[in-house]
Write a protein that holds these residues in place. Structure first.
Motif, PDB file in Angstrom:
ATOM      1  N   VAL A 629       0.849  -1.193   0.000  1.00  9.44           N
ATOM      2  CA  VAL A 629       0.000   0.000   0.000  1.00  9.44           C
ATOM      3  C   VAL A 629       0.885   1.243   0.000  1.00  9.44           C
ATOM      4  O   VAL A 629       1.986   1.227   0.559  1.00  9.44           O
ATOM      5  CB  VAL A 629      -0.944   0.012   1.227  1.00  9.44           C
ATOM      6  CG1 VAL A 629      -0.158   0.126   2.532  1.00  9.44           C
ATOM      7  CG2 VAL A 629      -1.979   1.123   1.136  1.00  9.44           C
ATOM      8  N   ARG A 692      -1.231  -0.814  -7.031  1.00  8.61           N
ATOM      9  CA  ARG A 692      -1.413  -0.943  -5.585  1.00  8.61           C
ATOM     10  C   ARG A 692      -2.369   0.136  -5.065  1.00  8.61           C
ATOM     11  O   ARG A 692      -2.455   1.225  -5.637  1.00  8.61           O
ATOM     12  CB  ARG A 692      -0.069  -0.805  -4.869  1.00  8.61           C
ATOM     13  CG  ARG A 692       0.978  -1.798  -5.320  1.00  8.61           C
ATOM     14  CD  ARG A 692       0.606  -3.233  -4.992  1.00  8.61           C
ATOM     15  NE  ARG A 692       1.715  -4.155  -5.275  1.00  8.61           N
ATOM     16  CZ  ARG A 692       1.671  -5.444  -5.087  1.00  8.61           C
ATOM     17  NH1 ARG A 692       0.577  -6.002  -4.607  1.00  8.61           N
ATOM     18  NH2 ARG A 692       2.713  -6.191  -5.374  1.00  8.61           N
ATOM     19  N   PRO A 693      -3.071  -0.140  -3.976  1.00  5.42           N
ATOM     20  CA  PRO A 693      -3.939   0.897  -3.414  1.00  5.42           C
ATOM     21  C   PRO A 693      -3.121   2.072  -2.874  1.00  5.42           C
ATOM     22  O   PRO A 693      -2.053   1.876  -2.281  1.00  5.42           O
ATOM     23  CB  PRO A 693      -4.689   0.175  -2.296  1.00  5.42           C
ATOM     24  CG  PRO A 693      -3.882  -1.026  -1.976  1.00  5.42           C
ATOM     25  CD  PRO A 693      -3.172  -1.414  -3.232  1.00  5.42           C
ATOM     26  N   ILE A 695      -3.699   5.311  -0.413  1.00  6.38           N
ATOM     27  CA  ILE A 695      -4.548   6.011   0.549  1.00  6.38           C
ATOM     28  C   ILE A 695      -3.959   7.409   0.699  1.00  6.38           C
ATOM     29  O   ILE A 695      -2.846   7.566   1.194  1.00  6.38           O
ATOM     30  CB  ILE A 695      -4.586   5.298   1.911  1.00  6.38           C
ATOM     31  CG1 ILE A 695      -4.823   3.790   1.725  1.00  6.38           C
ATOM     32  CG2 ILE A 695      -5.627   5.941   2.805  1.00  6.38           C
ATOM     33  CD1 ILE A 695      -6.080   3.442   0.949  1.00  6.38           C
ATOM     34  N   ASP A 716      -7.695   4.658 -10.528  1.00  4.94           N
ATOM     35  CA  ASP A 716      -8.811   3.883  -9.973  1.00  4.94           C
ATOM     36  C   ASP A 716      -8.504   3.338  -8.577  1.00  4.94           C
ATOM     37  O   ASP A 716      -9.417   3.030  -7.809  1.00  4.94           O
ATOM     38  CB  ASP A 716      -9.172   2.723 -10.899  1.00  4.94           C
ATOM     39  CG  ASP A 716      -9.882   3.198 -12.164  1.00  4.94           C
ATOM     40  OD1 ASP A 716     -10.283   4.386 -12.195  1.00  4.94           O
ATOM     41  OD2 ASP A 716     -10.031   2.388 -13.098  1.00  4.94           O
ATOM     42  N   ASN A 717      -7.227   3.211  -8.250  1.00  2.00           N
ATOM     43  CA  ASN A 717      -6.840   2.715  -6.930  1.00  2.00           C
ATOM     44  C   ASN A 717      -6.503   3.832  -5.953  1.00  2.00           C
ATOM     45  O   ASN A 717      -5.970   3.574  -4.866  1.00  2.00           O
ATOM     46  CB  ASN A 717      -5.625   1.792  -7.046  1.00  2.00           C
ATOM     47  CG  ASN A 717      -6.018   0.402  -7.504  1.00  2.00           C
ATOM     48  OD1 ASN A 717      -7.041  -0.121  -7.080  1.00  2.00           O
ATOM     49  ND2 ASN A 717      -5.212  -0.186  -8.384  1.00  2.00           N
ATOM     50  N   HIS A 719      -7.547   6.512  -3.321  1.00  2.13           N
ATOM     51  CA  HIS A 719      -8.632   6.716  -2.361  1.00  2.13           C
ATOM     52  C   HIS A 719      -8.243   7.908  -1.485  1.00  2.13           C
ATOM     53  O   HIS A 719      -7.294   7.820  -0.690  1.00  2.13           O
ATOM     54  CB  HIS A 719      -8.847   5.461  -1.528  1.00  2.13           C
ATOM     55  CG  HIS A 719      -8.983   4.228  -2.365  1.00  2.13           C
ATOM     56  ND1 HIS A 719     -10.120   3.942  -3.095  1.00  2.13           N
ATOM     57  CD2 HIS A 719      -8.099   3.229  -2.630  1.00  2.13           C
ATOM     58  CE1 HIS A 719      -9.947   2.810  -3.754  1.00  2.13           C
ATOM     59  NE2 HIS A 719      -8.724   2.354  -3.503  1.00  2.13           N
ATOM     60  N   GLU A 749      -8.916   2.216   6.287  1.00  3.49           N
ATOM     61  CA  GLU A 749      -9.028   2.315   4.826  1.00  3.49           C
ATOM     62  C   GLU A 749      -7.947   1.484   4.143  1.00  3.49           C
ATOM     63  O   GLU A 749      -8.210   0.766   3.171  1.00  3.49           O
ATOM     64  CB  GLU A 749      -8.911   3.790   4.396  1.00  3.49           C
ATOM     65  CG  GLU A 749      -8.945   4.023   2.908  1.00  3.49           C
ATOM     66  CD  GLU A 749     -10.355   4.161   2.363  1.00  3.49           C
ATOM     67  OE1 GLU A 749     -10.495   4.270   1.141  1.00  3.49           O
ATOM     68  OE2 GLU A 749     -11.313   4.163   3.155  1.00  3.49           O
ATOM     69  N   ALA A 750      -6.726   1.570   4.658  1.00  2.00           N
ATOM     70  CA  ALA A 750      -5.632   0.798   4.057  1.00  2.00           C
ATOM     71  C   ALA A 750      -5.907  -0.699   4.152  1.00  2.00           C
ATOM     72  O   ALA A 750      -5.745  -1.452   3.169  1.00  2.00           O
ATOM     73  CB  ALA A 750      -4.317   1.146   4.751  1.00  2.00           C
ATOM     74  N   SER A 752      -8.743  -2.165   4.388  1.00  2.00           N
ATOM     75  CA  SER A 752      -9.901  -2.516   3.557  1.00  2.00           C
ATOM     76  C   SER A 752      -9.557  -2.560   2.077  1.00  2.00           C
ATOM     77  O   SER A 752     -10.203  -3.282   1.298  1.00  2.00           O
ATOM     78  CB  SER A 752     -11.024  -1.494   3.791  1.00  2.00           C
ATOM     79  OG  SER A 752     -11.399  -1.467   5.152  1.00  2.00           O
ATOM     80  N   ARG A 753      -8.553  -1.803   1.665  1.00  2.96           N
ATOM     81  CA  ARG A 753      -8.249  -1.700   0.230  1.00  2.96           C
ATOM     82  C   ARG A 753      -7.201  -2.696  -0.244  1.00  2.96           C
ATOM     83  O   ARG A 753      -7.045  -2.905  -1.447  1.00  2.96           O
ATOM     84  CB  ARG A 753      -7.773  -0.272  -0.091  1.00  2.96           C
ATOM     85  CG  ARG A 753      -8.805   0.809   0.147  1.00  2.96           C
ATOM     86  CD  ARG A 753      -9.978   0.688  -0.790  1.00  2.96           C
ATOM     87  NE  ARG A 753     -10.992   1.722  -0.534  1.00  2.96           N
ATOM     88  CZ  ARG A 753     -12.104   1.866  -1.248  1.00  2.96           C
ATOM     89  NH1 ARG A 753     -12.348   1.025  -2.236  1.00  2.96           N
ATOM     90  NH2 ARG A 753     -12.965   2.824  -0.956  1.00  2.96           N
TER      91      ARG A 753
END
Length: 796
Positions: A629, A692-693, A695, A716-717, A719, A749-750, A752-753
């Motif tokens: 992340v 990768r997500p 945050i 798209d990733n 947040h 949030e991290a 969850s993603r």
């Protein structure tokens, strides 16, 4: 040297001089009408035909003859007394007059040789006005002698005073239209006389131009009696002088005598103060109230309806000249009434006896260097930022007030530049509140009203400009910058919105002026937005709005910069950089409260020069290639909460691979094609990954980050968490919780993603949610944040 004034007898303009001034005024009026209407046949050497008329008639006549009248008379006194004078045209669309007068004095053709002083040049002069590929209908950057964008009303007088500060030989003639006089910013601007020091500053001569009407209504001041106007402006601290009428020669004599009286009064005030006279009150400066008919010398009636001296003359008095022969006849008779054969020779050049009325060289108002301030600009002397560095031996171990450190830096800029008197600090009664109070070690707030024995930090020679009007602070600073000086504007973040429209106009001015080779660069306008959304301990929801940067981001990429430095050393670099730039608007967002300090000065310099960087000391991704992340942040509070979230994740899920990215140059998030500071796509992809997500904890409204990055591969990733319009008077941490920007929400949030992690770490999420519940109970019982939040330190 300015020629001395004689005070022996009232001035009388003789008949010959009145005739010449009248002819000059007629020439300006003729050129003004021609700009609005004509494509061809500029000197009417044949009857007007439909093809001579523009297909779209755009422009404003109503205010223009009055502006031309004033310009002609200012020319006379400039020549008579060798004055250094510029002309600020407040009435919105007075462009025809400003262009006409600079053309008559020759400065226009010097800048634009293709608009030559002959018939061909006059044809181009007419054709270009309000025409595709031409020039605007208002006084704009393209207009020589202008430092004031005429497209929006309300700011002329503030610009005028800003131009006069620290320029003792300058007289700024500022025409205020009676429509403009109804605006709030202009109404406050009359108080600028309380901040003008006759011993060291120039002077503003306000000329309130009352022609009675705006677009379709009477004006408030235009309908007031002379007695009420005298009371109003006497109350503001002025000595109003009245010029009223419609008969040209009587008006010429009256205006000439009144201008001489005003200049004598100005000279007397300046001599008193500059020869050691001291008064514990403001001088009473002269101003002129000029009443003249709207659309003066134009058609009295059109189609049986009143035009001159009524609102129908505001824009285009005769509207259908191409198709309607009667309208075309009215236009031709109107233009011939100025007797162009008496004004221009066979080649279309202004006759020599009239040319002799204009000042010469740099004394022409269209060629005065003060109206092209980059010609006068000196580089600002700045101290080395290393002298103010906060010692940071370990990230987060030191606490400091970032803006307090900046105040020490600004203090020393004032010292270094005191001999040039070219730097001032502006703000609405908040310099001390914003922790910039160190400047008061070397200067005071400017104050020209009574100073009482118990007053502190007030002085005649102060260099801090404080008045509880963001409009005045902005207008003064713009006028100061546009005439070649430097300044700094600090403001509460939520209330900088008050000048949204002024920012817009200045940004537009810079955008256009950068495209004009003859306009020399001026110092950038730099804002510090502090007392920001996340630390409003005493104020609450009304003071919580970080949206100004969203407006700023709308502007052309090379005009604006947005910086949210995370700590004091970064703030020092950013401020030092911004104050050395030109032709830009810089917005710095930084808190004033004690906060952790993350970067030593050397690290801060590298980080700020990059604009965006991976904080390797905060990351634990090792050499595995890509993290699980990316935790990104922009802004001081978001940075702290992001690092606290990383701390939680590393303690609860030590195997998690985390990368921390901090953004200090917000617009670097855009692509290189969108902004010159933008990261190339490959660099952005390596930093934020392609899959990768991410945050992202952001200081302001989340959508701006999405907007800046929407073209990036991994959008798209992405947040984003930021201000979601939740606020109140509460603790600092509770503000972040209300907006779900706090460390617990970021960590959740991290988790969850990251694919597959939520199932494995459900117990962590449960523990974090329990902490949020505990916080809610604690803060409402104790009125302060939990000790583990208050006392948190970065320990990794």
């Amino acid at each position: 040297m300015r020629k001395p004034y004689s005070r022996s007898a009232p001035f009388v303009l003789d008949d010959a001089a009145a005739e010449l001034v009248d002819r000059y005024w007629r020439a300006a009026n003729y050129l003004s009408v021609g700009q609005i209407y004509l494509l061809d046949n500029p000197l009417l050497r044949e009857p007007l035909k439909p093809e001579h008329i523009k297909p779209r008639l755009l422009g404003h006549w109503g205010t223009t003859p009055g502006l031309n009248f004033i310009y002609a008379h200012l020319n006379r006194v400039i020549r008579a007394h060798d004055l250094e004078m510029i002309y600020i045209c407040g009435p919105g669309h007075g462009g025809p007059g400003m262009v006409a007068n600079t053309y008559l004095e020759g400065s226009y053709s010097e800048i634009y040789p293709e608009v030559s002083e002959d018939v061909a040049g006059m044809r181009k002069l007419f054709r270009q006005f309000s025409f595709p590929g031409g020039i605007p209908s208002h006084a704009a950057p393209e207009t020589p002698g202008s430092i004031h964008e005429g497209g929006e009303l309300g700011y002329a007088l503030a610009h005028a005073f800003g131009a006069a500060f620290d320029d003792p030989d300058l007289i700024v003639a500022c025409v205020v239209g009676d429509g403009e006089a109804e605006t709030g910013p202009l109404a406050a601007s009359w108080h600028s006389n309380k901040f003008l020091n006759p011993a060291r500053d120039g002077v503003v001569l306000p000329i309130l131009h009352l022609n009675g009407y705006k677009i379709a209504n009477p004006t408030v001041l235009g309908r007031m009696s002379d007695e009420d106007l005298r009371s109003l402006f006497s109350g503001y601290g002025y000595d109003p002088l009245f010029v009223e009428g419609a008969e040209p020669f009587a008006m010429h004599r009256h205006m000439a005598a009144t201008l001489e009286q005003a200049l004598q009064d100005i000279h007397a005030i300046q001599q008193h103060w500059r020869n050691g006279g001291t008064d514990n009150t403001c001088p009473r400066w002269p101003m002129i109230v000029l009443r003249s008919p709207k659309g003066w010398t134009g058609p009295k009636e059109v189609d049986g309806k009143m035009v001159e001296n009524f609102w129908r003359s505001h824009q285009v008095p005769v509207a259908n000249c191409r198709e309607d022969g009667n309208h075309r006849k009215i236009l031709e008779d109107w233009m011939r009434s100025y007797a162009p054969e008496e004004l221009f020779d066979e080649n279309g050049r202004l006759k020599q006896e009239l040319r002799a009325l204009a000042p010469v060289g740099a004394r022409r108002m269209g060629a005065n260097p003060h109206a092209n301030g980059g010609l006068l600009r000196r580089e600002l002397k700045t101290p080395a930022i290393e002298d103010y560095a906060v010692a940071v031996e370990r990230p987060g171990a030191t606490t400091a007030q970032s803006t307090k450190i900046l105040g020490q830096y600004l203090r020393d800029i004032l010292l270094l530049n005191q001999s040039h008197a070219n730097f001032r600090v502006f703000g609405p009664d908040e310099t001390e509140s914003n922790r910039l109070g160190s400047v008061f070690e070397v200067t005071d707030r400017v104050w020209m009203e009574e100073i009482r024995p118990y007053d502190v930090q007030l002085g005649r020679n102060g260099r801090v400009m404080e008045v509880l009007s963001e409009h005045l602070c902005q207008g003064w600073l713009e006028g100061y910058l546009l005439t070649g000086r430097h300044g700094f504007f600090s403001c509460y973040e939520a209330f900088i919105h008050i000048v949204d429209s002024m920012f817009n106009q200045h940004a537009k001015w810079l955008k256009v002026s950068r495209e004009l080779a003859w306009r020399r660069p001026i110092s950038s306008l730099t804002y510090l937005l502090t007392s920001h959304v996340w630390r409003q301990d005493h104020n609450g929801f009304s003071h919580q709005d970080p949206g100004f940067v969203d407006l700023v981001a709308n502007k052309k990429a090379d005009i604006v910069r947005i910086y949210p430095p995370p700590d004091a050393n970064s703030l020092l670099w950013v401020a030092d950089h911004c104050l050395k730039t030109y032709d830009r608007i810089n917005v710095i967002v930084a808190g004033k409260q004690p906060e952790p300090q993350w970067l030593a000065m050397e690290e801060a310099v590298r980080h700020c020069e990059a604009g965006i960087a991976i904080w390797k000391w905060a990351s634990n991704e090792g050499n595995s290639g890509e993290p699980d992340v990316v935790m990104a942040c922009a802004g001081d509070v978001p940075t702290m909460e992001t690092l606290a979230a990383v701390d939680l994740l590393r303690r609860h899920i030590p195997e998690l691979q985390i990368r921390v990215v901090n953004v200090v140059d917000l617009l670097a998030l855009q692509s290189r094609e969108q902004h010159p500071h933008g990261l190339p796509d490959d660099v952005f992809d390596r930093m934020f990954t392609t899959a990768r997500p991410v945050i992202f904890a952001y200081h302001g409204y989340p959508y701006l980050i999405h907007r800046l990055t929407y073209k990036r591969t991994n959008h798209d990733n992405l947040h984003v968490r930021g201000f979601i319009e939740e606020g109140t008077t509460t603790t600092p941490f509770d503000m972040t919780v209300l907006n779900e920007l706090d460390r617990y929400h970021l960590a959740i949030e991290a988790i969850s993603r990251i694919p597959g992690l939520l199932e494995k770490a459900a117990h962590v999420v449960e523990a974090l949610r329990a902490k949020l519940d505990e916080h809610g109970r604690y803060v409402r019982e104790h009125g302060e944040d939990m000790p583990e939040v208050r006392d948190w330190k970065w320990e990794h």
